[in-house]
Design an enzyme around this catalytic site. Sequence first.
Site, PDB file in Angstrom:
ATOM      1  N   SER A  52       0.975  -1.231   0.125  1.00 20.88           N
ATOM      2  CA  SER A  52       0.007   0.137  -0.107  1.00 20.88           C
ATOM      3  C   SER A  52       0.799   1.302   0.054  1.00 20.88           C
ATOM      4  O   SER A  52       1.567   1.324  -0.908  1.00 20.88           O
ATOM      5  CB  SER A  52      -0.907  -0.124   1.400  1.00 20.88           C
ATOM      6  OG  SER A  52      -1.898   1.006   1.234  1.00 20.88           O
ATOM      7  N   HIS A  95      -3.338  -0.980  -3.094  1.00 21.54           N
ATOM      8  CA  HIS A  95      -4.609  -0.307  -2.810  1.00 21.54           C
ATOM      9  C   HIS A  95      -4.911   0.626  -3.421  1.00 21.54           C
ATOM     10  O   HIS A  95      -4.475   1.902  -3.097  1.00 21.54           O
ATOM     11  CB  HIS A  95      -4.344  -0.086  -1.233  1.00 21.54           C
ATOM     12  CG  HIS A  95      -4.560  -1.260  -0.291  1.00 21.54           C
ATOM     13  ND1 HIS A  95      -4.211  -1.082   1.038  1.00 21.54           N
ATOM     14  CD2 HIS A  95      -4.934  -2.370  -0.635  1.00 21.54           C
ATOM     15  CE1 HIS A  95      -4.433  -2.568   1.544  1.00 21.54           C
ATOM     16  NE2 HIS A  95      -4.787  -3.341   0.724  1.00 21.54           N
ATOM     17  N   ASP A 122      -4.229  -5.078   6.048  1.00 18.37           N
ATOM     18  CA  ASP A 122      -4.508  -6.014   5.031  1.00 18.37           C
ATOM     19  C   ASP A 122      -3.316  -6.878   4.826  1.00 18.37           C
ATOM     20  O   ASP A 122      -2.420  -6.316   4.610  1.00 18.37           O
ATOM     21  CB  ASP A 122      -4.865  -5.200   3.688  1.00 18.37           C
ATOM     22  CG  ASP A 122      -5.540  -6.053   2.778  1.00 18.37           C
ATOM     23  OD1 ASP A 122      -6.087  -7.009   2.877  1.00 18.37           O
ATOM     24  OD2 ASP A 122      -5.198  -5.670   1.578  1.00 18.37           O
TER      25      ASP A 122
END
Length: 216
Positions: free
Chosen positions: A16, A43, A134
């Site tokens: 990310s 992301h 995540d």
Amino acid sequence: MKTRSNTRDIVVVAASLGGLQALRTILSSLPTDLPASIFVVVHIGAWPSLLPEIFQTDCLLPVMHAQDGQPIALATVYVAPSDRHMLMRNGVIVLSTGPKEKFARPAADPLFGCAAVEYGSRAIGVILTGKLDDGAAGLKAVDACGGFTIVQDPSSCLAPDMPKAALQAVSPDRVVPLEGIAAAIVSALTDDSRKRLSMDEREQIALETKIVLTGR
């Protein structure tokens, strides 16, 4: 996709914040004859993505947005497209509009969980720099199903949240700084160590993956 049954040849990577430069560093260091398929989730949400074009400037392997129903090929980098979870089943890529996971779509956990169930010990999971958590559950799934796990050393991350969460979820096979990730992936492809499988966890992961797949 032709492969030996005992070969690690499915690499799932998540990043990310800070992931763009991290991935450029890693992908540019992979050999052209890499005997594996690379799946990358960043992301990006629903924003238009130019990630394949960006990564291709440094990477010697072909880089492309994954397409639904696309056969999986070796020595290829597949990038999750905007607003789609990237999964795989029976040797082909599956794109899903299933529910967001950890507020993200595409997200790492669905990809990692699917790779764990579909490929077991053939899977290699890699968690890179990023905010929030995540990928932690997904990396745990890869480990539970016998796969190899790599986490970027949090001290080498722009955003250490994702690696730190992964380290809390699982004891990874390798924790290495950014500059060592590519070499760790290549080394893991021929690592012949095997883990004890957790069948209860595998069944739970398979159920969660099925839910995402039904959201196509």
